[in-house]
Design an enzyme around this catalytic site. Structure first.
Site, short mmCIF file in Angstrom:
data_model
loop_
_atom_site.label_atom_id
_atom_site.label_comp_id
_atom_site.label_asym_id
_atom_site.label_seq_id
_atom_site.Cartn_x
_atom_site.Cartn_y
_atom_site.Cartn_z
N ASP A 88 0.85 -1.18 0.00
CA ASP A 88 0.00 0.00 0.00
C ASP A 88 0.89 1.24 0.00
OD1 ASP A 88 -2.75 0.76 0.15
OD2 ASP A 88 -2.48 1.37 2.23
N TYR A 90 2.44 4.75 1.12
CA TYR A 90 2.46 5.47 2.39
C TYR A 90 1.27 6.44 2.43
CZ TYR A 90 7.41 4.03 2.69
OH TYR A 90 8.59 3.32 2.73
N PHE A 109 8.24 1.76 -1.37
CA PHE A 109 9.24 1.95 -0.32
C PHE A 109 9.92 3.32 -0.37
CE2 PHE A 109 9.09 -2.72 -0.64
CZ PHE A 109 8.82 -3.04 0.69
N HIS A 219 9.28 -9.43 5.38
CA HIS A 219 9.18 -8.00 5.08
C HIS A 219 10.24 -7.23 5.89
CE1 HIS A 219 7.38 -3.97 4.79
NE2 HIS A 219 6.73 -4.43 3.75
#
Length: 255
Positions: A88, A90, A109, A219
């Site tokens: 998703d 930020y 990221f 993750h």
């Protein structure tokens, strides 16, 4: 999930005066991406998704990122060497030079210059530093556009989100679109590297063909990085694969 764990909560960011509608942004994609994604962007589900996202913006809700397909503009299909899947976008904001900006800018990221590096990305940088013996000094910028221009496709599986509302645009149609993107790319471009971190990204493995290097790890979130992301060796391993197949390795230290 990178967004709901690490978003910065501040006042609502002011979007650009002329944020383009979703269909207009899709129409503005480079021709090679439009050709590859034609099956993804002609289904009725796409029209429903575009109507939803545009409707949310029209209702005055801040939707991030403003440039939804930034990753595709920076990395043409034939230039892709490595695919890093996020989840998703930020959903928070940060202040740069007195101006409030979204953390999300269309690259998984990544955050714009001047925005504080989120914890998951700090762990990514920590792993790269360990693999390459780089200085442990923290990187000042979390902007990964330099990777994107080297052929690293930084793709979230949901491409929009409402500010402050993690996963608010999940299960609205993005998953089908990005599954189509991943499958189309994997089917037409052999010998890519796919970095699948966490169960959400690893669920996309069935979309890939056997010609690719698929590297899996937990993750990089602080909640799971110690379970095997740190020490995974993925960045050097990705470059070994690329060199073995005649591709230029990625300079991971040049984000």
């Amino acid at each position: 999930m990178q967004a709901d764990l690490f978003a910065i909560e501040t006042d609502t960011a002011t979007p650009p005066a002329a944020t383009a509608g979703l269909q207009a942004q899709a129409d503005a994609l480079p021709a090679d991406w439009r050709a590859l994604l034609a099956p993804c962007l002609t289904a009725p589900a796409w029209q429903e998704l575009a109507a939803f996202v545009d409707g949310e913006r029209a209702a005055g809700k801040p939707v991030f990122p403003h440039e939804v397909f930034h990753a595709l503009h920076l990395t043409p299909p034939d230039a892709v060497k490595v695919v890093i899947l996020g989840q998703d976008p930020y959903h928070g904001t940060g202040v740069v030079g007195g101006v409030e900006l979204p953390q999300a800018h269309g690259l998984a990221f990544s955050v714009p210059d001047g925005i504080k590096v989120p914890p998951s990305l700090r762990n990514i940088f920590k792993e790269i530093a360990a693999e390459y013996g780089d200085s442990p000094a923290p990187r000042a910028s979390g902007n990964l556009e330099g990777w994107a221009r080297q052929g690293v496709l930084l793709l979230n599986t949901v491409l929009t989100v409402e500010q402050g509302q993690a996963a608010s645009h999940a299960r609205r149609g993005w998953e089908a679109v990005t599954d189509c993107v991943i499958h189309a790319l994997a089917a037409s471009h052999p010998n890519l590297v796919f970095l699948l971190w966490g169960s959400h990204a690893q669920a996309k493995k069935p979309l890939l063909t056997d010609s690719h290097c698929v590297l899996e790890a937990p993750h990089p979130s602080p909640l799971s990085a110690h379970r095997g992301f740190l020490g995974c060796g993925h960045f050097r391993e990705a470059n070994r694969w690329l060199e073995a197949h005649g591709r230029t390795p990625v300079d991971w230290l040049a984000a």
